[in-house]
Design an enzyme around this catalytic site. Structure first.
Site, PDB file in Angstrom:
ATOM      1  NE  ARG A  49     -96.008 108.152  57.103  1.00 16.05           N
ATOM      2  CZ  ARG A  49     -95.296 107.238  57.748  1.00 16.05           C
ATOM      3  NH1 ARG A  49     -94.255 106.662  57.152  1.00 16.05           N
ATOM      4  NH2 ARG A  49     -95.610 106.892  58.986  1.00 16.05           N
ATOM      5  CG  ASP A  51     -91.314 110.339  49.491  1.00 14.75           C
ATOM      6  OD1 ASP A  51     -91.676 110.003  50.636  1.00 14.75           O
ATOM      7  OD2 ASP A  51     -91.105 109.519  48.579  1.00 14.75           O
ATOM      8  CE1 TYR A 109     -98.499 110.487  45.436  1.00 16.16           C
ATOM      9  CE2 TYR A 109     -99.788 108.473  45.657  1.00 16.16           C
ATOM     10  CZ  TYR A 109     -99.105 109.523  46.226  1.00 16.16           C
ATOM     11  OH  TYR A 109     -99.001 109.611  47.594  1.00 16.16           O
ATOM     12  NE  ARG A 195     -89.032 110.205  44.331  1.00 19.00           N
ATOM     13  CZ  ARG A 195     -88.310 110.621  45.372  1.00 19.00           C
ATOM     14  NH1 ARG A 195     -88.885 110.747  46.567  1.00 19.00           N
ATOM     15  NH2 ARG A 195     -87.038 110.907  45.224  1.00 19.00           N
TER      16      ARG A 195
END
Length: 248
Positions: A49, A51, A109, A195
């Site tokens: 997933r 965001d 990422y 994050r």
């Protein structure tokens, strides 16, 4: 028969990858395009997933269809049906039990920051107004390799069974005089984890948290002890890895 879809998307206009009751999602948009082309309802499962506002230079998803498909034709048709901010690179047949999420061995990422105002990357990098000590931030990033429980960097009240992740790579790299990128790779990530990690590393870079303080944040297993989550628009999913055995 099962197929993998390799795609990319600009997440600016979406409420994340996963289908949402009150907002557009990448998953729903892709499912509608695929269902329209194949003329039946198609369910799609993603590798993970992302965001709201987060982008993907490479996302993998799988779907099932009872007939043999010409993968090149499917790729071409989907790109004609999809909006400009979603692109399909390839459709590939895999073994019937292959799973885009559970078979993934790693995800990578990248988070981009910039120290100057730039109209051409304002949607894809987080602008910093303070000078950061990136060398110290890299020292803190190395501490991540010593742990597997990252509860402190997980969104609260999630439905996962474990908060354990194996970090394989975590490093800040300078791209130009004004731009830096944080690259992190792990076997899995928790909700909001990247994050939160970046936000806590920035606290180290600003001199507001020591290396020992960063270590204590991890050991406390308390989200409230970590730094704030940084904005999603500068985060990109860039790679997902799989074992060769799942491919036809």
């Amino acid at each position: 028969m099962r197929y993998f879809i390799y795609l990319a998307y600009d997440g600016t206009n979406y409420h994340g990858w996963q289908i949402q009751p009150n907002g557009a999602s990448v998953q729903e948009t892709l499912m509608k395009a695929l269902s329209t082309f194949l003329r039946c309802d198609i369910e799609i499962v993603g590798a993970g997933r992302t965001d709201a506002g987060v982008h993907a230079k490479l996302m993998i998803a799988h779907f099932d269809f009872e007939e043999e498909l010409d993968c090149k034709t499917v790729t071409d048709k989907l790109n004609r049906l999809l909006p400009p901010d979603i692109s399909v690179f390839e459709v590939r047949k895999v073994k019937p039990d292959a799973h885009a999420r559970f078979d993934a061995t790693y995800r990578t990422y990248k988070y981009y920051v910039t120290t100057r105002k730039d109209p051409f990357n304002r949607h894809y990098a987080w602008r910093l107004y303070n000078t950061l000590d990136f060398a110290k931030m890299n020292e803190a990033a190395k501490i991540l390799f010593e742990y597997i429980d990252f509860t402190s960097f997980s969104k609260l009240h999630t439905d996962v069974k474990t908060n354990n992740c194996r970090i394989m790579h975590a490093e800040w790299t300078q791209l130009s005089e004004y731009e830096w990128v944080f690259t992190i790779q792990a076997d899995r990530f928790l909700r909001n984890m990247v994050r939160a990690v970046v936000g806590t590393l920035v606290e180290v870079g600003r001199g507001k948290m020591t290396l020992e303080g960063f270590r204590k944040v991890i050991e406390k297993k308390d989200r409230c002890s970590a730094g704030n989550s940084v904005p999603g628009h500068a985060l990109f999913l860039v790679d997902v890895g799989y074992p060769k055995e799942i491919f036809e």
